[in-house]
Design an enzyme around this catalytic site. Sequence first.
Site, PDB file in Angstrom:
ATOM      1  N   ASP A 583       0.814  -1.237  -0.035  1.00  0.00           N
ATOM      2  CA  ASP A 583      -0.086  -0.031   0.058  1.00  0.00           C
ATOM      3  C   ASP A 583       0.807   1.352  -0.021  1.00  0.00           C
ATOM      4  O   ASP A 583       0.966   1.977  -1.213  1.00  0.00           O
ATOM      5  CB  ASP A 583      -0.835   0.035   1.149  1.00  0.00           C
ATOM      6  CG  ASP A 583      -2.288  -0.993   1.089  1.00  0.00           C
ATOM      7  OD1 ASP A 583      -1.880  -2.059   0.152  1.00  0.00           O
ATOM      8  OD2 ASP A 583      -3.103  -0.964   1.439  1.00  0.00           O
ATOM      9  N   GLU A 807      -2.871  -7.701  13.339  1.00  0.00           N
ATOM     10  CA  GLU A 807      -2.926  -7.577  11.686  1.00  0.00           C
ATOM     11  C   GLU A 807      -1.048  -7.124  11.565  1.00  0.00           C
ATOM     12  O   GLU A 807      -0.434  -7.542  10.763  1.00  0.00           O
ATOM     13  CB  GLU A 807      -3.333  -6.366  11.199  1.00  0.00           C
ATOM     14  CG  GLU A 807      -3.426  -6.090   9.714  1.00  0.00           C
ATOM     15  CD  GLU A 807      -4.284  -4.980   9.216  1.00  0.00           C
ATOM     16  OE1 GLU A 807      -4.756  -4.095  10.161  1.00  0.00           O
ATOM     17  OE2 GLU A 807      -4.429  -4.693   7.928  1.00  0.00           O
TER      18      GLU A 807
END
Length: 837
Positions: A583, A807
């Site tokens: 990202d 995460e």
Amino acid sequence: MARGERRRRAVPAEGVRTVERAARGGPGRRDGRGGGPRSTAGGVALAVVVLSLALGMSGRWVLAWHRARRAVTLHSAPPVLPADSSSPAVAPDLFWGTYRPHVYFGMKTRSPKPLLTGLMWAQQGTTPGTPKLRHTCEQGDGVGPYGWEFHDGLSFGRQHIQDGALKLTTEFVKRPGGQHGGDWSWRVTVEPQASGTSAIPLVSLFFYVVTDSNEVLIPEVGSKGQLKFISGHTSELGDFRFTLLPPTSPGDTAPKYGSYNVFWTSNPGLPLLTEMVKSRLNSWFQHRPPGASPERYLGLPGSLKWEDRGPSGQGQGQFLIQQVTLKVPFSIEFVFESGSAKAGGNQVLPRLAGSLLTHALESHAEAFRERFEKTFQLKEKGLSPGEQALGQAALSSLLGGIGYFYGQGLVLPDMGVEGTEQKVDPALFPPLPLFTAVPSRSFFPRGFLWDEGFHQLVVQRWDPSLTREALGHWLGLLNADGWIGREQILGDEARARVPPEFLVQRAVHANPPTLLLPVAHMLEVGDPDDLAFLRKAFPRLHAWFSWLHQSQAGPVPLSYRWRGRDPALPTLLNPKTLPSGLDDYPRASHPSVTERHLDLRCWVALGARVLTQLAEYLGEAEVAAELGPLAASLEAAESLDELHWAPELGVFADFGNHTKAVQLKPRPPQGLVRVVGWPQPRLQYVDALGYVSLFPLLLRLLDPNSSRLGPLLDILADSRHLWSPFGLRSLAASSSFYGQRNSEHDPPYWRGAVWLNVNYLALGALHHYGHLEGPHQARAAKLHSELRANVVGNVWRQYQATGFLWEQYSDRDGRGMGCRPFHGWTSLVLLAMAEDY
Ligand SMILES: *[C@@H]1O[C@H](CO)[C@@H](O)[C@H](O)[C@H]1NC(C)=O
Ligand SMILES: *[C@@H]1O[C@H](CO)[C@@H](O)[C@H](O)[C@H]1NC(C)=O
């Protein structure tokens, strides 16, 4: 800010309005098995020519039309999995499963028109107003930790859920038999979190069954709203019966008093189940156990009469829900019996309940523990009982998160003109099934392409047949060009969790080809069933790789560039590169076609190597002759050096139109705006030390004697750069982008935090170089054991403190960050513990 709106999603701003149109108006959205457009590329091409001649259309228009068609046309290679591979006749063991990862507890069939079951619960009388109804996994509902203690991916599981003062345990076990996927039983146990609390909570459990079309459910009513059983029939399940047994005290057989309510209506649509129950939970009832004072509770209407307030009850399916209300602690069993499951001599099988169920659950748990140790040998390797339990939970939660989805994706075709506004609507992909693990049950309960390659590394160690199923399904998503969309949002339930503007996948965007990692492992292990699978999968794997390598070609031979970087908006510090999976990892400051992306080149090199090995193994001489030289050129040290070694930085790097001098500065009224200072951007290597710089090492592309290995180990091991006590950080602490927001609304993501997938690759690489003779062998081995201790130690500490896998982890204090539970690739901690790379 809605956390995660930004995650792994491109925002095709111009696509937003048209998406909704396509989603609404698309034909056959709730359709079943019908195949989609399957015309072959050749047929389409011929039609195009004829059409264009007839109408005298411009070549440009025809080309656009042709591209748009191909984007949503399935690939013509034979399917890896036959069309009926999920049916109860072919795969009875996998027909029923916990394939609804986004609900706390539920099961369904692997079918386009499944029969679904689920659980909701609510504690009565805690707050004025409506009780909090629990159903779907949410980040912010205060439930947790939760997750599977055991789950074998097939026939058994035990999950624990903490909800304030309550502790729930949900267990299931399946029993094979008959022609329709066999029987199963659930046991739900609710206990107080702490003993000796003053008020004993009154709790309602809601067991429901939903059908999606004309299938038949017939409830048999007992007294006072209590269902004796639900019988039914569907074409796939034949005759069946559900029974909800009377509640008992946990571990006991003496029945406990419960109050019953029931509700029966047409299926409002799967995403609306929670709301429907909430809205009908509006009448007061009395819970009056004999000899105790009565208590009020909120219940469903109660009497069993068909309520259908929808405009058309026909063909929508049914929603039948039984509410049981009683005082904790208690256990309740819910049993599904298939009409065709019979014992020898056609005798009726004893119901899998009570002591028989207890016994089945215990023997499955024992078998799980034994198989777990045999597979991963954590005990033998000296890991503590707590760490072993973490390993079991990591595996179980990954397996318990496997879902079965069915539906149509939305695709924006590649019109072949970069950077210009595409005047084209998204189109519906043909309806397809997907059997896949998911990154997070609460936040990403759907398929993600590059995550799945990492998931299957864990799954295949445990059960290679599950990995073949998952890979077979993913390869079924291949379009005529060889593209697979990176985020799969299939079916109403999955779609309901994603805002419309994020539904569209662009047919020019790639994603790291991580599915080749489990493929490489299959080749290494040589299980005959895996090899037979690879033979079938080969044409699709080849087409997928060829698409990647051709469509993402860079400005010069042997260079590659991720398509689909965000446009250079004034509000962004560094336009993101979502297709790369990383990202907001900083790339060239000014996106351009001159870019060369190091990570992508390494992924392609890995792909070429794996495909060549596979082609050689299968005797596919033509492909081996095509890809062998490509693999060799991509692995050649000179070519990697020439395109990616930055002498001024002393590392491998991306190349592009870049300047370091960018900053976000407050500019009222716009807010933060990017300011470009001096020096101006020019073509050069991109100064951003981090995961990308390590890729030639991570994917083991360097020779152990390479002169580049030393410098990479230097930055990896240096705490000013990538080394932290909690694992390798994604971006060097010395980078000017370290910990920086990308915009006012976009906090850092891959700009420092520790991620398990890349740390796992690093561990594998260090282990690899630690076993090969060369000048860095001893150092690599030492770094491997230190990094392993740091990563495993931190995930374990965070798990002890929070009960969750996360995460990502903070490189400053090790704290779990981002969404949770994240039992996707963070479950790789198990393979790190097992030193299995
Ligand atoms: C780099 O970007 C700047 C700003 O957009 C542009 O003016 C310049 O022409 C670019 N240089 C190259 C070599 O593409
Ligand atoms: C690295 O160099 C050493 C010493 O020259 C040699 O023995 C070894 O085989 C080389 N390793 C590889 C993988 O080429």
